[in-house]
Write an enzyme that holds these catalytic residues in place. Structure first.
Site, PDB file in Angstrom:
ATOM      1  N   SER A   1      -1.168 -16.055   6.765  1.00 12.87           N
ATOM      2  CA  SER A   1      -2.210 -15.124   7.182  1.00 12.87           C
ATOM      3  C   SER A   1      -3.450 -15.827   7.707  1.00 12.87           C
ATOM      4  O   SER A   1      -4.528 -15.700   7.152  1.00 12.87           O
ATOM      5  CB  SER A   1      -2.587 -14.232   5.998  1.00 12.87           C
ATOM      6  OG  SER A   1      -3.427 -13.183   6.421  1.00 12.87           O
TER       7      SER A   1
ATOM      8  N   CYS B   1      -5.358 -17.456  16.846  1.00 12.07           N
ATOM      9  CA  CYS B   1      -6.121 -17.339  18.088  1.00 12.07           C
ATOM     10  C   CYS B   1      -7.460 -18.049  18.015  1.00 12.07           C
ATOM     11  O   CYS B   1      -8.085 -18.322  19.032  1.00 12.07           O
ATOM     12  CB  CYS B   1      -6.353 -15.870  18.433  1.00 12.07           C
ATOM     13  SG  CYS B   1      -4.830 -14.934  18.533  1.00 12.07           S
TER      14      CYS B   1
ATOM     15  N   ALA C   1      -1.285 -11.287  19.265  1.00  8.77           N
ATOM     16  CA  ALA C   1      -1.592 -10.995  17.854  1.00  8.77           C
ATOM     17  C   ALA C   1      -1.573  -9.504  17.513  1.00  8.77           C
ATOM     18  O   ALA C   1      -1.047  -9.107  16.471  1.00  8.77           O
ATOM     19  CB  ALA C   1      -2.958 -11.580  17.506  1.00  8.77           C
TER      20      ALA C   1
ATOM     21  N   VAL D   1      13.904 -20.817   5.101  1.00  7.53           N
ATOM     22  CA  VAL D   1      15.192 -20.115   5.167  1.00  7.53           C
ATOM     23  C   VAL D   1      16.049 -20.752   6.253  1.00  7.53           C
ATOM     24  O   VAL D   1      15.571 -20.981   7.375  1.00  7.53           O
ATOM     25  CB  VAL D   1      14.989 -18.612   5.448  1.00  7.53           C
ATOM     26  CG1 VAL D   1      16.337 -17.921   5.652  1.00  7.53           C
ATOM     27  CG2 VAL D   1      14.225 -17.953   4.309  1.00  7.53           C
TER      28      VAL D   1
ATOM     29  N   ARG E   1       0.841  -1.213   0.000  1.00  6.95           N
ATOM     30  CA  ARG E   1       0.000   0.000   0.000  1.00  6.95           C
ATOM     31  C   ARG E   1       0.866   1.250   0.000  1.00  6.95           C
ATOM     32  O   ARG E   1       0.560   2.224  -0.672  1.00  6.95           O
ATOM     33  CB  ARG E   1      -0.929   0.019   1.224  1.00  6.95           C
ATOM     34  CG  ARG E   1      -2.183  -0.811   1.055  1.00  6.95           C
ATOM     35  CD  ARG E   1      -3.263  -0.413   2.074  1.00  6.95           C
ATOM     36  NE  ARG E   1      -2.821  -0.576   3.464  1.00  6.95           N
ATOM     37  CZ  ARG E   1      -2.825  -1.729   4.112  1.00  6.95           C
ATOM     38  NH1 ARG E   1      -3.243  -2.838   3.511  1.00  6.95           N
ATOM     39  NH2 ARG E   1      -2.423  -1.800   5.362  1.00  6.95           N
TER      40      ARG E   1
END
Lengths: 448, 448
Positions: B38, B42, B299, B80, B21
């Protein structure tokens, strides 16, 4: 030291109790014109809703307990009619017509507010009521029961009117709300007030805003409210268009008055006479956002002011910062909350307001029972300061407003508030609480 | 400018989206070792509670949407294994075993946290699980379904353990909770934790605190948890004793580490290498009350940190004030909330704490449905500052804590907080909100 208090409800009895705790030896006299003291006025609509409950259930502490357990000289049926500031006395009449005079060292005026009677022909008819104190509540409950009332018209659409609409609906009455100007809860953005209107209509309540009432007429026991083409039949009419400070004693004694005719007091609750205090619905206060005087008659500030008066009478130096204008109410399932200023109020107070309006959810979107939460939030372009917020929704709205109320007291900027570490768990909100989503958007708008 | 992100959950994908954005032309590469990005971690217990729901319901935004709608080069199955700070590259292997190397201008480590496996014999048995990510959730749900599990033992009594106890009870399993040390929620005053324990027991959950587990053994498909005299039968065992920051990549690259082994970052989320940021559960943060480093994996702060990293990578100068340690969870009907420090934490941080503990009501006492609300509040004797609060109760507790969270961010004193204009209406609280009652008492204690 003799501490005399005029008025025995929230502010008056808070002051009396606190003064007694502060000083076991002080002479404390409370003069109350009615027979009820220390009752929960805010619960009157909920009590009316339930025919099984007595209005006496709302008494928080009895006159007898104040007298016997706290040693407070509480005199009910004592109406004060005159304050003699030079002689430091108050004078009046008892319910039995006996004149009395009481001397004071310190005086507290805690005379509350009176319901406003709309200037409409027919307001004095049987079956037409106002609602503010226990006695009003008793009369309404008795009338509803005796007449087996089926239809009610409520004049006004403020929070008491809406709470009464719910209460009478719960009792099975058909309810119509009516007010002269267009707009339900006009201090809310339309996106916030629309869900309130929709819920009222869904629950069968007629919402007639924009209808100036011409008169109320009676045909036998049947009442009819006439507003142009609109005619509403009713067994009972309740006017709940607001209250006005009961400041006549103070005014006649030459004390300064302020916003809306309320008694002017400083942050220590002193009137323009240093021996006389005023607290509760009859007195003004400071608004923590504008720094100016305001008059917002609500229960918490009345209790708080009563305590502060007692502390100051007892030699402390308490100053109250003022109110944020926080208010919350429920009508059916809908929760409406506000604190601080809306956009129009902010502009009126000389700010350059920027407003965002968002729709979020009451719980994590995928958690069962998530409901829309509507938030408006207002900041000041020049300073970046947070000025206020309003919210509506049917799930977990009311307490959210308190985060903003505290931010206003702290004088926070919107950017700082947006960094608040608010609680998150799926049953209680999205990861970004609706208030944070609003604040994040407002931060962007303020930069733009 | 190439912005490379290791890890595709809350912090990583928040950063990627925000960077896009901010800068439509930036090259943004996300390297995620698993296949899920994503998702709402929770919500995993609530998803497990409901056999009809798929774990995929928790995906907030699909990998495809990130790629196609936002032009983010999101590479799942890319683990990684090494950061070359001098060469500004990261290297690793794909799920298929292919080596890869990716150069970066700015790097974000958002590798999250791993569930702690208790060092108990038998943790590798079939039917023994940890729960942190979607894959864990899938395995647990599949196992519960395939085995028609009837009895569960949950190791741990933190918020995830308690949420899992509710979830499995909702699915009809008999649940036992077990932990080595005595005390359910030991960071709460006993008066606050006792109602939680009582509700768990009332709902049929066994609460076995003070039982160090020796081993878990299997007899066919039947599991047995052995802790001295205590033997608990189970079809499934779930260990939820906490998480540990996944900081090994950073540590091996020589970056500074901090509290609990988390990656040390400044208020701008920069690690000790100015080209490398860290955010989310793998990174530390500042505590707004102590001003010291802390590690609280939750979170909201992960999302917030992801945004701040993106803004800073894009040339802004964003600094986060830190966390208050606000947390809330629900177990059955019970709401548990905290923010700031409890008494022991305050003492440990060098304050001279004063604590009050009160019991109030969730609504006006005479309003139907009023329930006890338990509040502990802590202030500092020397400065009068508000340090924290904890609350439990089954009605309208969770959001109340946010008023305190905001006060902590503002650095308010207890006396100032006690003047907050909090909302009052009978359905939502007593005239004096439980927080104000606690604050009023704490003001007195701090003076005494």
């Amino acid at each position: 030291m003799r501490f005399v208090i005029i008025g025995g409800d929230a502010a008056g009895m808070s002051a009396a109790s606190r003064a007694r705790r502060n000083d076991p030896g002080m002479e404390i006299i409370v003069l109350e014109q009615g027979r009820d003291v220390s009752y929960s006025a805010c619960n009157i609509p909920y009590n009316i809703a339930d025919p099984r409950r007595e209005m006496e259930d709302l008494v928080v502490r009895s006159a007898r307990a104040f007298r016997e357990k706290q040693g407070i000289d509480l005199r009910t049926g004592h109406r004060v009619e005159h304050i003699d500031r030079a002689g430091k006395t108050v004078a009046g009449r008892t319910a039995g017509g006996e004149p009395f005079t009481v001397a004071y060292d310190r005086l507290l005026i805690a005379t509350g507010a009176d319901p406003i009677k709309p200037p409409i022909e027919g307001m004095d008819l049987s079956g037409v009521f106002v609602v503010k104190n226990l006695e009003h509540g008793r009369r309404i409950k008795t009338f509803l029961r005796d007449r087996q009332a089926k239809r009610a018209v409520i004049v006004g659409m403020g929070y008491i009117a809406l709470e009464m609409a719910e209460a009478l609906s719960e009792r099975g009455l058909a309810v119509d709300l009516i007010k002269p100007r267009a707009g339900l809860l006009p201090w809310l953005d339309p996106a916030l007030s629309q869900p309130v209107r929709e819920l009222l209509v869904a629950r069968g309540v007629g919402v007639h805003d924009g209808y100036p009432i011409e008169r109320i007429i009676a045909e036998g026991e049947q009442l009819r409210v006439i507003a142009g083409e609109l005619r509403l039949e009713a067994d009972v009419v309740i006017a709940a268009i607001g209250v006005t400070p009961n400041a006549s004693l103070a005014r006649e004694a030459g004390l300064d008055v302020s916003v809306g005719g309320s008694i002017a007091v400083d942050r220590g609750l002193r009137t323009s006479d240093s021996a006389i205090y005023a607290a509760g619905d009859c007195a003004d206060s400071y608004h923590i956002v504008t720094g100016e005087k305001t008059w917002i008659p609500l229960a918490l500030r009345a209790n708080r002011a009563g305590w502060a008066v007692a502390d100051n009478v007892c030699g402390q130096q308490v100053e109250l910062p003022g109110v944020a204008g926080t208010a919350v109410f429920k009508v059916f399932a809908m929760q409406v909350a506000r604190t601080g200023l809306n956009e129009a109020e902010a502009r009126g107070a000389g700010f350059d307001p920027v407003r965002v309006q968002i729709r979020s959810k009451s719980r994590a979107g995928i958690y069962p029972g998530a409901q829309p939460v509507y938030v408006s939030m207002v900041g000041d372009r020049a300073s970046g300061r947070l000025l206020g917020a309003q919210m509506t929704g049917i799930d977990q709205v009311a307490h959210r407003i308190n985060a903003v109320a505290v931010a206003l007291l702290a004088g926070m900027g919107v950017a700082e508030f947006s960094q608040s570490d608010l609680a998150y768990a799926p049953p209680f909100g999205p990861t970004w609480d609706p208030l944070l989503t609003a604040a994040n958007q407002l931060v962007k708008q303020l930069k733009g």
